[in-house]
Design a protein around this motif. Sequence first.
Motif, short mmCIF file in Angstrom:
data_model
loop_
_atom_site.label_atom_id
_atom_site.label_comp_id
_atom_site.label_asym_id
_atom_site.label_seq_id
_atom_site.Cartn_x
_atom_site.Cartn_y
_atom_site.Cartn_z
N ARG A 67 21.41 -7.85 80.22
CA ARG A 67 20.47 -8.83 80.81
C ARG A 67 20.49 -8.34 79.14
NH1 ARG A 67 15.14 -10.28 81.14
NH2 ARG A 67 15.00 -8.02 82.40
N GLY A 68 20.38 -9.89 77.62
CA GLY A 68 20.29 -9.81 77.17
C GLY A 68 19.05 -10.19 76.43
N ALA A 69 18.53 -10.29 75.22
CA ALA A 69 17.20 -10.63 74.90
C ALA A 69 17.47 -12.01 74.71
CB ALA A 69 16.20 -9.92 73.73
N GLN A 70 15.92 -12.84 74.47
CA GLN A 70 15.44 -13.72 74.27
C GLN A 70 15.07 -14.24 72.84
OE1 GLN A 70 14.55 -12.76 77.69
NE2 GLN A 70 16.48 -13.84 78.62
N SER A 71 14.48 -12.99 72.04
CA SER A 71 14.14 -13.22 70.37
C SER A 71 14.32 -11.74 70.50
CB SER A 71 12.94 -13.60 70.70
OG SER A 71 11.99 -12.95 71.68
N VAL A 72 13.91 -12.13 69.01
CA VAL A 72 14.48 -10.93 68.06
C VAL A 72 13.27 -11.16 66.78
CG1 VAL A 72 16.99 -11.84 66.67
CG2 VAL A 72 15.81 -9.54 66.57
N GLN A 73 12.66 -10.36 66.56
CA GLN A 73 11.67 -10.38 65.65
C GLN A 73 11.40 -9.70 64.90
OE1 GLN A 73 9.39 -13.45 65.11
NE2 GLN A 73 10.60 -14.08 66.66
N ILE A 74 11.58 -9.19 63.57
CA ILE A 74 12.03 -8.72 61.98
C ILE A 74 10.70 -7.81 61.64
CG2 ILE A 74 13.33 -8.15 59.93
CD1 ILE A 74 14.92 -10.05 61.84
N GLY A 75 10.33 -6.48 61.51
CA GLY A 75 8.70 -6.76 60.91
C GLY A 75 9.31 -5.05 60.75
N ASP A 76 7.53 -4.48 59.88
CA ASP A 76 7.48 -3.48 59.41
C ASP A 76 7.00 -2.06 60.17
OD1 ASP A 76 7.60 -0.22 58.89
OD2 ASP A 76 6.91 -1.14 56.73
N VAL A 77 7.20 -2.45 62.55
CA VAL A 77 6.85 -1.85 62.50
C VAL A 77 5.93 -0.58 62.60
CG1 VAL A 77 6.64 -0.89 65.54
CG2 VAL A 77 7.83 -2.86 64.52
N ASN A 78 6.48 0.61 62.34
CA ASN A 78 5.81 1.86 62.19
C ASN A 78 5.56 2.21 60.21
OD1 ASN A 78 8.69 2.53 61.20
ND2 ASN A 78 8.58 3.95 61.70
N ASP A 79 5.33 1.34 59.55
CA ASP A 79 4.70 1.15 58.36
C ASP A 79 5.53 1.84 56.82
OD1 ASP A 79 2.62 0.73 56.56
OD2 ASP A 79 1.87 1.87 56.57
N ASP A 80 7.07 2.17 57.38
CA ASP A 80 7.87 2.84 56.21
C ASP A 80 8.28 2.41 55.23
OD1 ASP A 80 9.75 1.73 58.05
OD2 ASP A 80 10.80 4.10 58.60
N GLY A 81 8.16 1.22 54.79
CA GLY A 81 8.90 0.42 54.27
C GLY A 81 10.69 -0.95 54.88
N HIS A 82 10.63 0.01 56.18
CA HIS A 82 11.59 -0.41 56.83
C HIS A 82 11.82 -1.81 57.90
CE1 HIS A 82 13.46 2.58 53.69
NE2 HIS A 82 13.17 4.05 55.12
N ALA A 83 12.54 -2.27 57.45
CA ALA A 83 12.85 -3.23 59.00
C ALA A 83 12.87 -3.23 60.19
CB ALA A 83 14.15 -5.31 58.15
N ASP A 84 11.94 -3.23 60.51
CA ASP A 84 12.37 -2.85 62.42
C ASP A 84 12.74 -4.60 63.13
OD1 ASP A 84 11.90 -0.23 61.63
OD2 ASP A 84 9.41 -0.54 61.46
N LEU A 85 13.43 -3.91 64.46
CA LEU A 85 13.46 -4.98 64.68
C LEU A 85 12.10 -4.99 66.68
CD1 LEU A 85 17.25 -5.32 65.15
CD2 LEU A 85 15.79 -6.12 63.63
N PHE A 86 11.97 -6.51 67.15
CA PHE A 86 11.48 -6.16 68.37
C PHE A 86 12.61 -7.23 69.10
CE2 PHE A 86 8.98 -9.13 71.27
CZ PHE A 86 8.64 -7.94 72.20
N LEU A 87 13.09 -6.28 69.76
CA LEU A 87 14.20 -7.14 71.49
C LEU A 87 13.19 -7.68 72.45
CD1 LEU A 87 16.81 -5.72 71.47
CD2 LEU A 87 16.55 -7.24 69.57
N GLY A 88 12.83 -9.53 72.55
CA GLY A 88 12.23 -10.11 73.38
C GLY A 88 12.48 -9.73 74.77
N ARG A 89 11.90 -9.19 75.98
CA ARG A 89 13.26 -10.07 77.21
C ARG A 89 11.86 -10.67 77.65
NH1 ARG A 89 16.18 -5.19 76.00
NH2 ARG A 89 18.03 -5.64 75.98
N SER A 90 12.94 -11.75 78.79
CA SER A 90 11.09 -12.23 79.55
C SER A 90 11.82 -11.69 81.07
CB SER A 90 11.50 -13.72 79.49
OG SER A 90 10.88 -14.31 80.62
N THR A 91 10.32 -11.29 81.80
CA THR A 91 10.94 -11.34 83.53
C THR A 91 10.10 -11.05 83.99
OG1 THR A 91 11.73 -8.62 81.89
CG2 THR A 91 10.88 -8.33 83.99
N ASP A 92 9.92 -11.65 84.85
CA ASP A 92 9.54 -12.57 85.68
C ASP A 92 9.64 -12.16 86.65
OD1 ASP A 92 7.77 -14.43 87.34
OD2 ASP A 92 9.09 -16.29 87.37
N LEU A 93 8.90 -11.07 87.57
CA LEU A 93 8.81 -10.39 88.65
C LEU A 93 8.18 -11.19 89.96
CD1 LEU A 93 8.04 -6.92 87.44
CD2 LEU A 93 10.37 -7.93 87.84
N SER A 94 7.80 -12.21 89.39
CA SER A 94 6.98 -13.01 90.26
C SER A 94 7.83 -14.18 91.26
CB SER A 94 5.70 -13.41 90.15
OG SER A 94 5.96 -15.07 88.98
#
Length: 156
Positions: free
Chosen positions: A97-124
């Motif tokens: 199952r693929g991600a529904q969104s991707v956000q790009i930023g420097d998560v660990n403050d090393d000066g390089h682009a990192d990725l957040f892959l967001g997945r919607s998970t509705d267990l209800s």
Amino acid sequence: MSSAPSLLLSACVSVLVALTTARAADPPTATAAVFDNVAARTGLEDVRGARVSFADLDGDLWPDLIVGCSRIFWNRPGAHGRRFVASGITLVPDGARGAQSVQIGDVNDDGHADLFLGRSTDLSNPRFTDDGLRSEIWLGDGKGGFRRVPEAGIER
């Protein structure tokens, strides 16, 4: 598949190419075309995807492309300007199952682009089958390499 994702990608690529390949642009004229489909000459003629993101992922100061929250394309010089070339990196395994969104930023403050892959998970939702996949963080090395962080603290 509808043509809407293809048109969106073509429109985004046209705008990106206009912004990233023109170093000194002449002002538009009254007869200038408003939209020029440049997908073929930029290497994206057969690429389909509903979501696109642009950022310099490999440290060469040119915006690279992520299509459909899963496929990365490098922005490289070509015979007739810049082209996007498939990186071979796939952020989602085949059949998963693929991600529904991707956000790009420097998560660990090393000066390089990192990725957040967001997945919607509705267990209800009784129709949702839990495949165990959750949102993910991928850390970039600044040269185009990424590694998934297995326990990033965002899995719930």
